[in-house]
Scaffold this motif. Structure first.
Motif, PDB file in Angstrom:
ATOM      1  N   UNK A 159     -33.178 -43.810  10.634  1.00  0.00           N
ATOM      2  CA  UNK A 159     -32.326 -43.298  11.715  1.00  0.00           C
ATOM      3  C   UNK A 159     -30.871 -43.589  11.401  1.00  0.00           C
ATOM      4  N   UNK A 160     -30.226 -42.641  10.760  1.00  0.00           N
ATOM      5  CA  UNK A 160     -28.818 -42.822  10.446  1.00  0.00           C
ATOM      6  C   UNK A 160     -27.980 -42.718  11.720  1.00  0.00           C
ATOM      7  N   UNK A 161     -26.865 -43.407  11.696  1.00  0.00           N
ATOM      8  CA  UNK A 161     -25.927 -43.365  12.814  1.00  0.00           C
ATOM      9  C   UNK A 161     -25.509 -41.915  13.087  1.00  0.00           C
ATOM     10  N   UNK A 162     -25.382 -41.119  12.033  1.00  0.00           N
ATOM     11  CA  UNK A 162     -24.973 -39.713  12.213  1.00  0.00           C
ATOM     12  C   UNK A 162     -26.011 -38.922  13.019  1.00  0.00           C
ATOM     13  N   UNK A 163     -27.310 -39.221  12.811  1.00  0.00           N
ATOM     14  CA  UNK A 163     -28.374 -38.549  13.587  1.00  0.00           C
ATOM     15  C   UNK A 163     -28.277 -38.949  15.055  1.00  0.00           C
ATOM     16  N   UNK A 164     -28.034 -40.221  15.296  1.00  0.00           N
ATOM     17  CA  UNK A 164     -27.921 -40.716  16.674  1.00  0.00           C
ATOM     18  C   UNK A 164     -26.706 -40.080  17.349  1.00  0.00           C
ATOM     19  N   UNK A 165     -25.594 -40.020  16.624  1.00  0.00           N
ATOM     20  CA  UNK A 165     -24.376 -39.417  17.168  1.00  0.00           C
ATOM     21  C   UNK A 165     -24.608 -37.950  17.522  1.00  0.00           C
ATOM     22  N   UNK A 166     -25.270 -37.239  16.618  1.00  0.00           N
ATOM     23  CA  UNK A 166     -25.539 -35.818  16.856  1.00  0.00           C
ATOM     24  C   UNK A 166     -26.396 -35.643  18.105  1.00  0.00           C
ATOM     25  N   UNK A 167     -27.461 -36.447  18.215  1.00  0.00           N
ATOM     26  CA  UNK A 167     -28.359 -36.371  19.384  1.00  0.00           C
ATOM     27  C   UNK A 167     -27.602 -36.705  20.667  1.00  0.00           C
ATOM     28  N   UNK A 168     -26.663 -37.649  20.589  1.00  0.00           N
ATOM     29  CA  UNK A 168     -25.880 -38.065  21.764  1.00  0.00           C
ATOM     30  C   UNK A 168     -24.756 -37.086  22.088  1.00  0.00           C
ATOM     31  N   UNK A 169     -24.464 -36.199  21.134  1.00  0.00           N
ATOM     32  CA  UNK A 169     -23.387 -35.243  21.343  1.00  0.00           C
ATOM     33  C   UNK A 169     -22.005 -35.865  21.229  1.00  0.00           C
ATOM     34  N   UNK A 170     -21.913 -36.882  20.340  1.00  0.00           N
ATOM     35  CA  UNK A 170     -20.618 -37.546  20.120  1.00  0.00           C
ATOM     36  C   UNK A 170     -20.309 -37.561  18.622  1.00  0.00           C
ATOM     37  N   UNK A 171     -19.061 -37.823  18.286  1.00  0.00           N
ATOM     38  CA  UNK A 171     -18.677 -37.958  16.877  1.00  0.00           C
ATOM     39  C   UNK A 171     -19.221 -39.280  16.334  1.00  0.00           C
ATOM     40  N   UNK A 172     -19.503 -39.306  15.030  1.00  0.00           N
ATOM     41  CA  UNK A 172     -20.028 -40.534  14.403  1.00  0.00           C
ATOM     42  C   UNK A 172     -19.173 -41.747  14.750  1.00  0.00           C
ATOM     43  N   UNK A 173     -17.853 -41.584  14.653  1.00  0.00           N
ATOM     44  CA  UNK A 173     -16.933 -42.697  14.901  1.00  0.00           C
ATOM     45  C   UNK A 173     -17.001 -43.248  16.315  1.00  0.00           C
ATOM     46  N   UNK A 174     -17.415 -42.411  17.266  1.00  0.00           N
ATOM     47  CA  UNK A 174     -17.513 -42.850  18.665  1.00  0.00           C
ATOM     48  C   UNK A 174     -18.518 -43.990  18.798  1.00  0.00           C
ATOM     49  N   UNK A 175     -19.575 -43.935  18.022  1.00  0.00           N
ATOM     50  CA  UNK A 175     -20.603 -44.986  18.091  1.00  0.00           C
ATOM     51  C   UNK A 175     -19.991 -46.347  17.768  1.00  0.00           C
ATOM     52  N   UNK A 176     -19.057 -46.355  16.811  1.00  0.00           N
ATOM     53  CA  UNK A 176     -18.451 -47.626  16.403  1.00  0.00           C
ATOM     54  C   UNK A 176     -17.425 -48.151  17.409  1.00  0.00           C
ATOM     55  N   UNK A 177     -17.104 -47.363  18.414  1.00  0.00           N
ATOM     56  CA  UNK A 177     -16.265 -47.873  19.515  1.00  0.00           C
ATOM     57  C   UNK A 177     -17.087 -48.793  20.416  1.00  0.00           C
ATOM     58  N   UNK A 178     -18.410 -48.578  20.412  1.00  0.00           N
ATOM     59  CA  UNK A 178     -19.313 -49.327  21.287  1.00  0.00           C
ATOM     60  C   UNK A 178     -20.176 -50.356  20.552  1.00  0.00           C
TER      61      UNK A 178
END
Length: 195
Positions: free
Chosen positions: A27-46
């Motif tokens: 489960x790459x971060x990019x897959x999670x970001x895509x599913x969440x409808x956010x940019x990859x970098x947004x995940x690293x804000x949290x």
């Protein structure tokens, strides 16, 4: 700060789904970001990294899970009724969220020691609820008074855990909620004093 932003929960929900479908390691971060409808970098804000995301996911989701069990067992009924409420609520919640069931039963087992320690910290609240029910039953004189509470707690948690794991491994082909009565019967009759 984390919980105040709606994207935080959006990312956690997406992570549960992606990890359940692909496994933690795939489960790459990019897959999670895509599913969440956010940019990859947004995940690293949290979250610091994928491991932090998994820990946060477990803390948040299991925190809610345990809170629902706490509420279900906080009534004036006796210990045996509380025991049934615990079992029923445990099975009901996971049957209503099959992705979460896959993550809790399979993916969290593959974690490293440090991750397991943090996961075990979250579970302590659940184990305290089980202990409290056992102690209530002893005080009410319906459960044996010579029970090894720690061992009984492990057996109850282990049984619930194994029933859910089996349900997950069987691709959730049967009604998990219907198992509550039989599991309660087995546990309750093992704990009760027989006159």
């Amino acid at each position: 700060m984390k919980n105040e932003k709606p994207k935080y929960n959006q990312i956690l929900d997406a992570a549960v789904e992606v990890i359940a479908e692909n496994g933690y390691h795939r489960s790459q971060v990019s897959k999670i970001a895509k599913k969440a409808g956010v940019a990859d970098g947004t995940i690293y804000l949290y979250f610091k990294n994928k491991e932090d995301l998994l820990i946060s996911l477990f803390q948040e989701k299991m925190g809610n899970f345990i809170e629902r069990i706490r509420k279900a067992t906080e009534n004036d009924e006796g210990a045996d009724e509380k025991l049934f409420a615990l079992i029923d609520t445990h099975f009901r919640q996971l049957s209503e969220d099959p992705h979460l069931a896959v993550v809790t039963q399979l993916e969290l087992r593959q974690s490293d020691k440090r991750l397991r320690a943090q996961i075990n910290d979250v579970l302590k609240g659940y184990l305290h609820i089980i202990d409290s029910i056992i102690k209530n039953g002893v005080e009410e004189k319906i459960f044996h008074n010579h029970l090894n509470i720690k061992l009984v707690r492990q057996m109850i948690f282990g049984m619930l855990d194994e029933v859910v794991t089996n349900w997950v491994m069987q691709d959730q082909r049967y009604d998990l909620k219907k198992q509550a009565k039989d599991v309660h019967f087995l546990i309750s009759n093992g704990l009760k004093k027989h006159t």
